[in-house]
Design a protein around this motif. Structure first.
Motif, PDB file in Angstrom:
ATOM      1  N   ALA A 299     -17.817  26.296 -15.534  1.00  0.00           N
ATOM      2  CA  ALA A 299     -19.089  26.950 -15.871  1.00  0.00           C
ATOM      3  C   ALA A 299     -20.072  26.837 -14.711  1.00  0.00           C
ATOM      4  N   ALA A 300     -20.163  25.659 -14.106  1.00  0.00           N
ATOM      5  CA  ALA A 300     -21.082  25.470 -12.976  1.00  0.00           C
ATOM      6  C   ALA A 300     -20.645  26.295 -11.776  1.00  0.00           C
ATOM      7  N   ALA A 301     -19.329  26.370 -11.551  1.00  0.00           N
ATOM      8  CA  ALA A 301     -18.827  27.169 -10.433  1.00  0.00           C
ATOM      9  C   ALA A 301     -19.102  28.653 -10.655  1.00  0.00           C
ATOM     10  N   GLY A 302     -19.019  29.085 -11.898  1.00  0.00           N
ATOM     11  CA  GLY A 302     -19.313  30.477 -12.203  1.00  0.00           C
ATOM     12  C   GLY A 302     -20.772  30.834 -11.990  1.00  0.00           C
ATOM     13  N   ARG A 303     -21.658  29.862 -12.120  1.00  0.00           N
ATOM     14  CA  ARG A 303     -23.096  30.101 -11.925  1.00  0.00           C
ATOM     15  C   ARG A 303     -23.544  29.805 -10.495  1.00  0.00           C
ATOM     16  N   LEU A 304     -22.663  29.275  -9.652  1.00  0.00           N
ATOM     17  CA  LEU A 304     -23.069  28.894  -8.300  1.00  0.00           C
ATOM     18  C   LEU A 304     -23.480  30.101  -7.461  1.00  0.00           C
ATOM     19  N   ALA A 305     -22.661  31.129  -7.408  1.00  0.00           N
ATOM     20  CA  ALA A 305     -22.982  32.309  -6.585  1.00  0.00           C
ATOM     21  C   ALA A 305     -24.267  32.998  -7.040  1.00  0.00           C
ATOM     22  N   PRO A 306     -24.471  33.234  -8.353  1.00  0.00           N
ATOM     23  CA  PRO A 306     -25.745  33.837  -8.758  1.00  0.00           C
ATOM     24  C   PRO A 306     -26.955  32.956  -8.446  1.00  0.00           C
ATOM     25  N   THR A 307     -26.785  31.651  -8.557  1.00  0.00           N
ATOM     26  CA  THR A 307     -27.898  30.743  -8.244  1.00  0.00           C
ATOM     27  C   THR A 307     -28.239  30.802  -6.760  1.00  0.00           C
ATOM     28  N   ILE A 308     -27.223  30.768  -5.920  1.00  0.00           N
ATOM     29  CA  ILE A 308     -27.459  30.846  -4.474  1.00  0.00           C
ATOM     30  C   ILE A 308     -28.068  32.189  -4.099  1.00  0.00           C
ATOM     31  N   ALA A 309     -27.545  33.261  -4.685  1.00  0.00           N
ATOM     32  CA  ALA A 309     -28.063  34.596  -4.365  1.00  0.00           C
ATOM     33  C   ALA A 309     -29.532  34.735  -4.743  1.00  0.00           C
ATOM     34  N   SER A 310     -29.890  34.321  -5.948  1.00  0.00           N
ATOM     35  CA  SER A 310     -31.291  34.462  -6.359  1.00  0.00           C
ATOM     36  C   SER A 310     -32.199  33.532  -5.566  1.00  0.00           C
ATOM     37  N   THR A 311     -31.686  32.361  -5.198  1.00  0.00           N
ATOM     38  CA  THR A 311     -32.472  31.443  -4.365  1.00  0.00           C
ATOM     39  C   THR A 311     -32.745  32.062  -3.002  1.00  0.00           C
ATOM     40  N   LEU A 312     -31.749  32.674  -2.423  1.00  0.00           N
ATOM     41  CA  LEU A 312     -31.928  33.314  -1.110  1.00  0.00           C
ATOM     42  C   LEU A 312     -32.876  34.507  -1.183  1.00  0.00           C
ATOM     43  N   VAL A 313     -32.800  35.276  -2.258  1.00  0.00           N
ATOM     44  CA  VAL A 313     -33.693  36.424  -2.404  1.00  0.00           C
ATOM     45  C   VAL A 313     -35.145  35.966  -2.538  1.00  0.00           C
ATOM     46  N   VAL A 314     -35.376  34.951  -3.362  1.00  0.00           N
ATOM     47  CA  VAL A 314     -36.744  34.445  -3.521  1.00  0.00           C
ATOM     48  C   VAL A 314     -37.234  33.826  -2.217  1.00  0.00           C
ATOM     49  N   ALA A 315     -36.360  33.097  -1.526  1.00  0.00           N
ATOM     50  CA  ALA A 315     -36.737  32.495  -0.242  1.00  0.00           C
ATOM     51  C   ALA A 315     -37.093  33.570   0.781  1.00  0.00           C
ATOM     52  N   ALA A 316     -36.334  34.651   0.802  1.00  0.00           N
ATOM     53  CA  ALA A 316     -36.633  35.748   1.735  1.00  0.00           C
ATOM     54  C   ALA A 316     -37.968  36.407   1.406  1.00  0.00           C
ATOM     55  N   ALA A 317     -38.302  36.487   0.127  1.00  0.00           N
ATOM     56  CA  ALA A 317     -39.587  37.071  -0.270  1.00  0.00           C
ATOM     57  C   ALA A 317     -40.757  36.155   0.076  1.00  0.00           C
ATOM     58  N   MET A 318     -40.546  34.844   0.037  1.00  0.00           N
ATOM     59  CA  MET A 318     -41.617  33.885   0.307  1.00  0.00           C
ATOM     60  C   MET A 318     -41.797  33.583   1.802  1.00  0.00           C
ATOM     61  N   ALA A 319     -40.751  33.762   2.578  1.00  0.00           N
ATOM     62  CA  ALA A 319     -40.786  33.392   3.998  1.00  0.00           C
ATOM     63  C   ALA A 319     -41.925  34.057   4.791  1.00  0.00           C
ATOM     64  N   PRO A 320     -42.200  35.341   4.620  1.00  0.00           N
ATOM     65  CA  PRO A 320     -43.296  35.931   5.402  1.00  0.00           C
ATOM     66  C   PRO A 320     -44.650  35.266   5.154  1.00  0.00           C
ATOM     67  N   PHE A 321     -44.904  34.847   3.927  1.00  0.00           N
ATOM     68  CA  PHE A 321     -46.181  34.199   3.629  1.00  0.00           C
ATOM     69  C   PHE A 321     -46.287  32.836   4.307  1.00  0.00           C
TER      70      PHE A 321
END
Length: 175
Positions: A77-99
């Protein structure tokens, strides 16, 4: 969450997901700033969403498996959620980085602080949902699997209550 112990454990441990954001807020001297508070609120919501998705994935696998709660099931279950967690973390990080990169310039005071706190909180919330929460599930989740029918029991999908007696045929046309 049908286990009250697991639900209580999630509720009690979710502040651990905020530790990265708190470290950033204290390190930058912005612990009492509005931007830090807004960033911590965003991280809290983000962590609760990922935690809920993690537990839901485990429950689905457990119900489909039909066996007892095992470590291998939790790892799956954790492995199945790993890729979506990493993807959403990277997307939010990319949105916050310019600020964060723009710095504390005029017009960016609150967003700079909030973005920095969110970036710090992303790391700790991902660790919380991918490491601590599965461990809590292993210890506190119900051992017996829930049947899909049990999960849906008592739920009327369209909101109409139909008495059981009205569904039975009163007789056949031959009578």
């Amino acid at each position: 969450l049908t286990s009250w112990r697991l639900a209580a454990a999630v509720f009690v441990t979710v502040p651990l997901a905020l530790t990265g954001g708190l470290v950033v807020a204290v390190a930058t001297g912005q612990s009492g700033a509005l931007g830090a508070d807004a960033g911590l609120l965003a991280v809290l919501i983000y962590a609760l969403r990922h935690g809920t998705l993690q537990v839901a994935a485990l429950r689905r696998l457990h119900a489909a498996d039909g066996g007892e709660m095992r470590a291998s099931l939790i790892v799956r279950a954790a492995a199945g959620r790993l890729a979506p967690t990493i993807a959403s973390t990277l997307v939010v990080a990319a949105a916050m980085a310019p600020f964060v990169v723009l710095g504390d310039i005029a017009g960016n005071e609150i967003t700079h602080t909030a973005a920095a706190v969110i970036l710090g909180g992303l790391v700790s919330s991902a660790l919380w949902s991918q490491l601590l929460l599965p461990a809590l599930c292993m210890v506190l989740a119900p051992r017996a699997p829930e049947q899909i029918d049990d999960l849906l029991e008592g739920i009327d999908p369209i909101g109409l209550t139909v008495p059981a007696t009205s569904l039975a045929l009163k007789g056949t046309p031959d009578e």
